[in-house]
Design an enzyme around this catalytic site. Sequence first.
Site, short mmCIF file in Angstrom:
data_model
loop_
_atom_site.label_atom_id
_atom_site.label_comp_id
_atom_site.label_asym_id
_atom_site.label_seq_id
_atom_site.Cartn_x
_atom_site.Cartn_y
_atom_site.Cartn_z
N SER A 125 0.83 -1.21 0.00
CA SER A 125 0.00 0.00 0.00
C SER A 125 0.86 1.25 0.00
CB SER A 125 -0.90 -0.01 1.25
OG SER A 125 -1.54 1.24 1.42
N TYR A 150 -2.04 -0.78 11.08
CA TYR A 150 -2.33 -1.40 9.77
C TYR A 150 -1.21 -1.06 8.78
CZ TYR A 150 -3.68 -1.38 4.96
OH TYR A 150 -3.64 -1.53 3.60
N LYS A 154 2.03 -3.40 6.79
CA LYS A 154 2.41 -3.44 5.36
C LYS A 154 3.93 -3.23 5.23
CE LYS A 154 -1.56 -4.16 3.41
NZ LYS A 154 -1.85 -5.46 2.80
C1 WQD Z 1 -9.80 9.08 1.10
C2 WQD Z 1 -10.01 10.57 1.31
C3 WQD Z 1 -10.36 11.18 3.62
C4 WQD Z 1 -14.17 9.14 4.13
C5 WQD Z 1 -7.06 4.20 3.24
C6 WQD Z 1 -5.90 3.41 3.76
C7 WQD Z 1 -5.11 2.86 2.59
C8 WQD Z 1 -6.05 2.05 1.74
C9 WQD Z 1 -7.19 2.93 1.22
C10 WQD Z 1 -6.13 -0.27 2.38
C11 WQD Z 1 -9.28 11.11 2.54
C12 WQD Z 1 -11.59 11.47 2.77
C13 WQD Z 1 -12.98 9.62 3.59
C14 WQD Z 1 -15.21 10.05 4.47
C15 WQD Z 1 -13.83 11.86 3.69
N1 WQD Z 1 -6.59 0.98 2.48
N2 WQD Z 1 -12.83 10.96 3.39
N3 WQD Z 1 -15.00 11.40 4.24
O1 WQD Z 1 -7.51 7.09 4.03
O2 WQD Z 1 -6.68 7.62 1.67
O3 WQD Z 1 -6.58 5.29 2.50
O4 WQD Z 1 -7.87 3.42 2.41
O5 WQD Z 1 -5.18 -0.66 1.75
O6 WQD Z 1 -4.08 2.06 3.07
O7 WQD Z 1 -5.06 4.28 4.47
O8 WQD Z 1 -8.78 6.29 1.98
O9 WQD Z 1 -11.15 6.41 1.33
O10 WQD Z 1 -10.57 6.50 3.81
O11 WQD Z 1 -10.07 8.45 2.36
O12 WQD Z 1 -13.67 13.09 3.49
O13 WQD Z 1 -16.31 9.69 4.97
O14 WQD Z 1 -11.40 10.82 1.55
O15 WQD Z 1 -10.13 12.21 4.55
O16 WQD Z 1 -8.84 12.43 2.25
P1 WQD Z 1 -7.35 6.68 2.61
P2 WQD Z 1 -10.22 6.86 2.41
#
Ligand code: WQD
Length: 336
Positions: A125, A150, A154
């Site tokens: 990741s 988590y 990785k």
């Molecule tokens: C994306 C953006 C949030 C939810 C994580 C893990 C990564 C991978 C993918 C497994 C961010 C914003 C999110 C919400 C929001 N997982 N957001 N409102 O955090 O980039 O990555 O998931 O492998 O390892 O770290 O993904 O989809 O949670 O967030 O504004 O209700 O959307 O702040 O900027 P993230 P995400």
Amino acid sequence: MKILVTGGLGYIGSHTVVELQSAGFDVVIIDNLSNSKIEVLDKITQITGIKPGYFNFDLSNKTACEEFFSNNNNIDGIIHFAAYKAVGESVNKPLMYYRNNLESLMNIMDNMNIHNIANLVFSSSCTVYGQPDVLPVTEQAPRKQAESPYGNTKKMAEDIIQDTVYSSDLKAIALRYFNPVGAHPTALIGELPLGVPNNLMPFITQTAAGIREQLSVFGEDYDTADGTAIRDYIHVVDLAKAHIIAVKRLVEKNNKLDYEIFNIGTGNGYSVLEVVKSFERVTNTKLNYKIVGRREGDIEKVWANTDFANNELGWKAEKDIDEMTASAWKFQLALK
Ligand code: WQD
């Protein structure tokens, strides 16, 4: 050629099984259904017309692992997805994450050495980069202190693989995913909602479907054009296809090094509000959202330099953000 896919009933795993079968590989799945549903097995079969082999046991159980590999030793390669992956949960239950994610990997690698299975593709990741100093981020960028247990599993898994490759006949490719989103065009498989979604895309589709009241946009004070955080979203089918190329590279012995790492992203960054606007555009609806404070542990912006994957693997993401949001919405609508 027979490929073992651990976590093969999960979101990325199931899409990868479909692409493997379509590419002519025999597939056997191990999945303990801790973050997936058995119905996905039939959906995969519906898409490809071929039912994969399936075993249900916990890969962190050493004895169960040894039994499986003793009875299934004609495996040419392994694609290892099976792991816990909820960032927030890992902060509250670190030991559960370290034990599950690392013991599973080590049990698999022990059996690879015993049964002379040389080829491993590992689900890594972009989280290992933390907030990169330079964007777009390349595979040479330094890995940073993980934002969560988590993310640390990785990083540690990559180190375990690198050290084991060095001391054995194992060959491995780590694919560092950016943000997988979207669903198969048939809408038969996609990102299954198990509980309240942590990730952005399922929260958007569930809000539009009326399952969630409102999307909270976490922060509008980042140093980006519209103030919301930027990520490199990649369609899950494009991501799945990268795994087929990676496992073929190993099976056909075209790898240049015993351990190779590739960024699997699109090379384009989109902000949260740009993803919301794409969703509104393709669904012709207005999404109910509000701006709230930043989420703990979030980085500001990241997107991939994909030159190495493009040039060395001969792989390039093809689907754009509108195809990602449209396929996610089609899958949401298809859910009962
Ligand atoms: C994306 C953006 C949030 C939810 C994580 C893990 C990564 C991978 C993918 C497994 C961010 C914003 C999110 C919400 C929001 N997982 N957001 N409102 O955090 O980039 O990555 O998931 O492998 O390892 O770290 O993904 O989809 O949670 O967030 O504004 O209700 O959307 O702040 O900027 P993230 P995400």
